[in-house]
Design an enzyme around this catalytic site. Sequence first.
Site, PDB file in Angstrom:
ATOM      1  N   ALA A 150       0.816  -1.211   0.000  1.00 54.50           N
ATOM      2  CA  ALA A 150       0.000   0.000   0.000  1.00 54.50           C
ATOM      3  C   ALA A 150       0.853   1.266   0.000  1.00 54.50           C
ATOM      4  O   ALA A 150       0.540   2.238  -0.689  1.00 54.50           O
ATOM      5  CB  ALA A 150      -0.935  -0.009   1.205  1.00 54.50           C
TER       6      ALA A 150
ATOM      7  N   GLU B  30      11.159   3.444   4.503  1.00 54.46           N
ATOM      8  CA  GLU B  30      11.057   1.989   4.614  1.00 54.46           C
ATOM      9  C   GLU B  30      12.221   1.441   5.433  1.00 54.46           C
ATOM     10  O   GLU B  30      13.382   1.770   5.179  1.00 54.46           O
ATOM     11  CB  GLU B  30      11.053   1.353   3.221  1.00 54.46           C
ATOM     12  CG  GLU B  30      11.167  -0.155   3.191  1.00 54.46           C
ATOM     13  CD  GLU B  30      10.083  -0.864   4.001  1.00 54.46           C
ATOM     14  OE1 GLU B  30      10.429  -1.795   4.767  1.00 54.46           O
ATOM     15  OE2 GLU B  30       8.900  -0.489   3.876  1.00 54.46           O
ATOM     16  N   ALA B  31      11.884   0.586   6.418  1.00 49.93           N
ATOM     17  CA  ALA B  31      12.913   0.013   7.280  1.00 49.93           C
ATOM     18  C   ALA B  31      13.800  -0.979   6.540  1.00 49.93           C
ATOM     19  O   ALA B  31      14.954  -1.203   6.919  1.00 49.93           O
ATOM     20  CB  ALA B  31      12.277  -0.667   8.489  1.00 49.93           C
TER      21      ALA B  31
ATOM     22  N   ASN C   1       4.726 -12.320  -0.914  1.00 49.83           N
ATOM     23  CA  ASN C   1       3.582 -13.239  -0.942  1.00 49.83           C
ATOM     24  C   ASN C   1       3.676 -14.244  -2.093  1.00 49.83           C
ATOM     25  O   ASN C   1       4.637 -14.241  -2.864  1.00 49.83           O
ATOM     26  CB  ASN C   1       2.265 -12.448  -1.004  1.00 49.83           C
ATOM     27  CG  ASN C   1       2.153 -11.605  -2.273  1.00 49.83           C
ATOM     28  OD1 ASN C   1       2.810 -11.849  -3.272  1.00 49.83           O
ATOM     29  ND2 ASN C   1       1.305 -10.581  -2.223  1.00 49.83           N
TER      30      ASN C   1
ATOM     31  N   HIS D 132      -3.022 -12.874   6.491  1.00 51.72           N
ATOM     32  CA  HIS D 132      -4.091 -12.005   6.015  1.00 51.72           C
ATOM     33  C   HIS D 132      -4.638 -11.143   7.149  1.00 51.72           C
ATOM     34  O   HIS D 132      -5.821 -10.789   7.151  1.00 51.72           O
ATOM     35  CB  HIS D 132      -5.211 -12.840   5.392  1.00 51.72           C
ATOM     36  CG  HIS D 132      -4.783 -13.584   4.172  1.00 51.72           C
ATOM     37  ND1 HIS D 132      -5.486 -14.660   3.664  1.00 51.72           N
ATOM     38  CD2 HIS D 132      -3.726 -13.412   3.347  1.00 51.72           C
ATOM     39  CE1 HIS D 132      -4.867 -15.119   2.586  1.00 51.72           C
ATOM     40  NE2 HIS D 132      -3.802 -14.379   2.377  1.00 51.72           N
TER      41      HIS D 132
ATOM     42  N   GLN E  62      -4.261  -9.640  -1.108  1.00 54.22           N
ATOM     43  CA  GLN E  62      -3.519  -8.799  -2.034  1.00 54.22           C
ATOM     44  C   GLN E  62      -4.451  -7.968  -2.929  1.00 54.22           C
ATOM     45  O   GLN E  62      -4.274  -6.752  -3.059  1.00 54.22           O
ATOM     46  CB  GLN E  62      -2.582  -9.638  -2.925  1.00 54.22           C
ATOM     47  CG  GLN E  62      -1.872  -8.776  -3.960  1.00 54.22           C
ATOM     48  CD  GLN E  62      -0.757  -9.468  -4.705  1.00 54.22           C
ATOM     49  OE1 GLN E  62       0.317  -8.895  -4.836  1.00 54.22           O
ATOM     50  NE2 GLN E  62      -0.979 -10.676  -5.200  1.00 54.22           N
TER      51      GLN E  62
END
Length: 624
Positions: free
Chosen positions: A59, A80-81, A146, A555, A601
């Site tokens: 997202a 972003e890590a 995924n 999920h 997704q």
Amino acid sequence: MRLSRTSATLALSSVAFASLDSGSLLQQFYAPGRLLGNSFGNPSVNATYDYVVVGAGLAGALTASRLAEALPNMTVAVVEAGSFYEISNGNYSQIPFYSTKYVGPDPDDWQPLIDWGIVSQPEPGAEGRRFHYAQGKTLGGSSARNQQIYHRGTKGWYQAIADITGDSAYQWDNMFPFMKKSFSFTPPDFEYRAANATPNYTLSTFDAPGGPVQLSYPKYAQPISSYAVPGYASAGFHATDFLSGNLLGYGYWTFTIRQKDSTRSSTESAFLSPTAARTSLKIYQSCMARNLIFDENKRVTGVNITAGGVKPFTLNARREVIVSSGFIHSPQLLMVSGVGPREILEKFNITVISDLSGVGQNLCDTPTLGSIVHNTDVPDRNAFQRSDAAFEAATEQYLTNGSGPLSSGAGDFAGWEKYPESYTTNLSQPAKDFLNSLPSDWPNMEYVMSGSSASLSDASSSNNYASIGMLMTSTTSKGNITLASADNTVAPILHIGWLESPVDQELAVIAVKRARLIAAGIPSLGSEVSPGSNVTTDAEILYWVQSEGLSAIHHGAATCAMGRNASSGAVVDSKARVFGVQGLRVIDTSSLPFTAPGHTQGVTYAHAEKLVMDVINAARGEES
């Protein structure tokens, strides 16, 4: 000599780089318009942007990219890590066959460069077992981790969101354009795909030319799937297409795979990297958001960050901060920043900015109950790894034209159902009431046909196995996320809550019976290996599910749930704006009011596309 999966992958790696061109692996590093230093923010240097997006997962990467493209006169940063999965996880991330790596339930089954290593609390509904819960710590997030399965939600599911939010924008017809917006669809290639593996699809459910994420059917269908139809049909299933708002039935999934070379198509490779190469979007990779900063008017003004876990700096936001850190880390970040249940914040001496009881609560998840496993004489998904010659042939197929077993993930064929009345007659009244409360198209269970068993079959086994996995798609049990520390480098406490509800336990027993009925109609299946013929009574079935079968399919959702107001337990409104503060939104699965029936997704793409359009409309002065 038999090749291990690890040695096989290394062998493929050594060949892959010899065949790189502008349309193959790691395209963004070689093609015109490639990422350069200007695409990245300078870590440890304070800076100011119009929008700061925290988390570059599925997202977040989409959100940051859409903002930068639509608002060229404004500036956007995404934090972003993790880093690039192509670098941090190599072919395990890009080649579909390896999509099951590092996602298992074992607390040691994780890879620290791409995963947070989150382990649940002992789960009462799973006989006290603890589970690794895979969460992407990488650009692209879950779209980089995924199994690439894509389908859409149901019309009734979207109506339920419209009802709970009071916003008709979530009805199917209004969301349908957002479902199509992210993707370019390529029909199946029958030059390589078996003729008896024909999927159902409707071209009108896609836009032409469509969006940047590539959607297709693999060039290789799992052999066992060709034998599945009689079993599903004998159990009362009918063929369907999983893209038109009704999941009830059986068929082949589409996958987020670039058909030309059968590599993963993620929001990093499709959205983030191309956008950063041609706009002013700045990526801060390997940088972790530590807390949100608020002024005296409860407006968020920026984010405190550490680069590489060491050097602190601040990114200020003129307009908005958008949290897209996933169903575990989004509520954690809100809580350490003072937005959450008062009793939890005060326990850790965190100043309360907005007392929202729903932050971290209402965790909805759809677990796998395990698999009915049979011996079979049909080659399973590991068969090609059992000899040097077979693996070399598969490697050549993949590198030549993106075909063969490496081009396909685990299961590619499934069916969804609402339980037949003959199976629900003797349920408890609470179970009947729950089933009756669901929309008519909301499935109770998903059954996945797969040519493998994670617990019994691996590359070193000489046997072939086939399994029918059971994924619970309507549940009543809830979990939660809470803090272990005011320091968010300390993992939050994850309680998943699977099968704690007696209703869910009743429904789980039916799933095993139904899966066995499907298996009985598939002639190519031999004897049942697991759970085994000695597991027959309802009590024995439930114990097997809880002690052996139950596991994650990742999920999780709804821990910053959407709703009409905070008093109802909601955290954000229908445009993902956090209650009680200004300039802050949550755009990821945590802001769904409940999880999706099936795999998340597809609905996450649509959810993010809809919500980022709300942000864009607000910037243009068009928000209602």
